[in-house]
Enzyme design. Structure first.
Site, mmCIF file in Angstrom:
data_model
loop_
_atom_site.group_PDB
_atom_site.id
_atom_site.type_symbol
_atom_site.label_atom_id
_atom_site.label_comp_id
_atom_site.label_asym_id
_atom_site.label_seq_id
_atom_site.Cartn_x
_atom_site.Cartn_y
_atom_site.Cartn_z
ATOM 1 N N LYS A 1 0.838 -1.204 0.000
ATOM 2 C CA LYS A 1 0.000 0.000 0.000
ATOM 3 C C LYS A 1 0.878 1.262 0.000
ATOM 4 O O LYS A 1 2.075 1.199 0.294
ATOM 5 C CB LYS A 1 -0.911 0.019 1.238
ATOM 6 C CG LYS A 1 -1.854 -1.175 1.318
ATOM 7 C CD LYS A 1 -2.762 -1.284 0.111
ATOM 8 C CE LYS A 1 -3.865 -2.303 0.336
ATOM 9 N NZ LYS A 1 -4.277 -2.987 -0.893
HETATM 10 C C1 LIG Z 1 -9.831 -1.917 -1.525
HETATM 11 C C2 LIG Z 1 -9.280 -2.794 -0.445
HETATM 12 N N1 LIG Z 1 -10.014 -3.035 0.645
HETATM 13 C C3 LIG Z 1 -9.554 -3.776 1.655
HETATM 14 C C4 LIG Z 1 -8.307 -4.354 1.610
HETATM 15 C C5 LIG Z 1 -7.887 -5.249 2.731
HETATM 16 O O1 LIG Z 1 -6.695 -4.871 3.329
HETATM 17 P P1 LIG Z 1 -5.762 -5.971 4.022
HETATM 18 O O2 LIG Z 1 -5.100 -6.750 2.939
HETATM 19 O O3 LIG Z 1 -4.819 -5.183 4.848
HETATM 20 O O4 LIG Z 1 -6.663 -6.827 4.855
HETATM 21 C C6 LIG Z 1 -7.490 -4.123 0.497
HETATM 22 C C7 LIG Z 1 -6.117 -4.641 0.369
HETATM 23 O O5 LIG Z 1 -5.745 -5.719 0.371
HETATM 24 C C8 LIG Z 1 -7.990 -3.337 -0.566
HETATM 25 O O6 LIG Z 1 -7.259 -3.112 -1.655
#
Ligand SMILES: Cc1ncc(COP(=O)(O)O)c(C=O)c1O
Length: 379
Positions: free
Chosen positions: A193
C-alpha cells in the site's frame, strides 16, 4: 551494447527499495522496540495512532491487524450485523465485501461510474432498502469516491458511511484528507500500500470518540482493562514493531505520494490519445494518490503479453468481479447483471508505479505501450 535479455525488468513495485531508502532509521526503530520489551499496545502504537489521526485531519486512529479487520470492526462498532444490508461497489477488491459478510450483514453491490472506478451515487440511491444500514464506498486505485453525493444520500436515508481507504492514504476530496473530520475510514498497511508495513496492519480513523473507544475494546477481546470483557471482541492489534516502522514511513508519505503523482503525470501525457486505450480519469475536486495506474483496453491480455515480453511487469486489479467469484456463488447477482464491473474486470491493466520507480523506467513503459498501440492500429 546491452541486449534486451540483459536489461533489468521493470518491477511492478519495488518494496525492497522502500526499505533501503529508510534503512538506518527503520533498523534503529525495530531495535528500539526489541530492546524495550514491550511488543503490543505500547508507546509506538499510541504515537502512531496520534500521528496518523493528525495526518488524516481527524481526532482518533485505532490500529488493528489488517485493512479487512479495520473495515469489519468499523462496521461492528457501528452496530451493523445480521439482517442488515451494506451497499458495496461491484468493482473492488473482495475484502470490501468479505468485511460486510464477516459481520453477518449482506453486501449489496452497486456499479461504478462508467469511466471512473468508484461508486456511482445515482445507482446507489436505487439500491437502498429499509434494511440498508451503511454505504461502503471504496477509494479505488487511490481515487476518492464521490463523497458529497454519497453523504447527501446517507444523511437523507439515515445511513452510516464506512470508507474503504485501503488504497487512498493521503488522498484529498475537496481539499481535505480522506478520513478527515467526522468520517469513519478504514486503512490497510499491507506492504504494497502507499503506507505499508512489514506484514499485515490496518487502522480505523474516526472523529467519533465513542466509536474509537468501542474499536479499542473490539480489537482487544472486548476489554478496556485486563480480564474485564465488556463485549465479544477479537484479537486484532497493530503490534509495536509495525507501528514503529509506520511512524517512520508516515513522515515520508507525502513525498512518496508526490513521486507517484509525477509518474502518473508522465504516463498521462506519454500515453494520451492512443487509440483503444482508456486512461484513468481524475474526478473534479479530488487529489488522488495513484496507488495504481490502471488503463483499460479490450485487448488487455495482448497488451499484458507485449509488455511482459519487453520486461515490464503488470497486474490486473481485479481479473474476476467479486459477484462472479466462487466465494459468492449462489449469493451474488448472476453473470451479466453488473456489466460495468464485468467490463472493468475484462479491460483493466495496472502499469508499474511506486515511489521507487525511476522516470526512465516509466519512459520505457510508455515506449512499449506506444509500440503496441501502433501495431494494433496498423493491424
Ligand atoms: C480496496 C481494499 N479493501 C480492503 C483491503 C484489505 O486490506 P488488508 O489486505 O490489509 O486486509 C485491500 C487490500 O488488500 C484493498 O485493496
Amino acid at each position: 551494447m546491452t541486449s534486451r535479455a540483459e536489461t533489468p525488468r521493470v518491477p511492478f513495485l519495488d518494496l525492497k527499495a522502500a526499505y533501503e531508502e529508510l534503512r538506518p532509521e527503520t533498523d534503529a526503530a525495530v531495535a528500539r522496540v526489541l530492546d524495550s520489551g514491550r511488543y503490543l499496545l505500547g508507546p509506538e502504537l499510541e504515537g502512531f495512532e496520534a500521528e496518523f489521526a493528525a495526518y488524516c485531519e481527524t481526532d482518533h486512529a485505532v490500529g488493528v491487524n489488517s485493512g479487512m479487520d479495520a473495515l469489519q470492526l468499523a462496521l461492528r462498532g457501528l452496530g451493523i450485523g445480521p439482517g442488515d444490508e451494506v451497499i458495496v461497489p461491484s468493482h473492488t477488491y473482495i475484502a470490501s465485501w468479505l468485511a460486510v459478510s464477516a459481520t453477518g450483514a449482506t453486501p449489496v453491490p452497486v456499479e461504478p461510474h462508467e469511466d471512473h472506478p468508484t461508486l456511482d451515487p445515482l445507482l446507489v440511491e436505487k439500491a437502498i432498502t429499509p434494511r440498508t444500514r451503511a454505504l461502503l464506498p471504496v477509494h479505488l486505485y487511490g481515487h476518492p469516491a464521490d463523497m458529497d453525493a454519497l453523504r447527501e444520500l446517507a444523511d437523507r436515508h439515515g445511513l452510516h458511511i464506512v470508507e474503504d481507504a485501503a488504497q487512498a492514504h493521503g488522498a484529498r476530496y475537496r481539499g481535505r484528507r480522506i478520513g478527515a473530520g467526522s468520517s469513519v475510514a478504514a486503512f490497510s498497511f499491507y506492504p504494497g500500500k502507499n503506507l505499508g508495513c512489514f506484514g499485515d496492519g490496518g487502522a480505523v480513523v474516526t472523529g467519533d470518540p465513542e466509536l474509537a473507544e468501542r474499536l479499542r475494546m473490539l480489537r482487544n477481546y472486548g476489554s478496556r482493562q485486563k480480564y474485564s470483557h465488556e463485549m465479544k471482541g477479537t484479537n486484532s492489534r497493530l503490534d509495536e514493531m509495525q507501528a514503529a516502522v509506520l511512524r517512520i514511513r508516515l513522515a515520508h508519505l507525502d513525498s512518496w505520494n508526490g513521486r507517484r503523482s509525477a509518474l502518473a503525470a508522465e504516463y498521462l501525457s506519454g500515453l494520451a490519445g492512443l487509440p483503444g486505450l482508456g486512461l484513468p480519469v481524475t474526478a473534479p475536486d479530488t487529489d488522488p494518490v495513484w496507488h495504481l495506474f490502471t488503463v483499460r483496453t479490450e485487448r488487455r491480455d495482448e497488451l499484458r503479453s507485449h509488455l511482459d515480453a519487453r520486461g515490464i511487469d503488470t497486474l490486473t486489479h481485479y481479473p474476476v468481479p467479486v459477484h462472479l467469484s466462487p466465494a459468492y456463488a449462489g449469493e451474488a447477482p448472476p453473470e451479466g447483471s453488473l456489466p460495468r464491473a464485468e467490463s472493468f474486470a475484462r479491460q483493466v491493466l495496472s502499469l508499474p508505479i511506486g515511489p521507487h520507480l525511476e522516470r526512465l523506467q516509466a519512459l520505457r513503459v510508455i515506449d512499449a505501450v506506444r509500440e503496441w498501440a501502433e501495431r494494433v492500429d496498423q493491424a
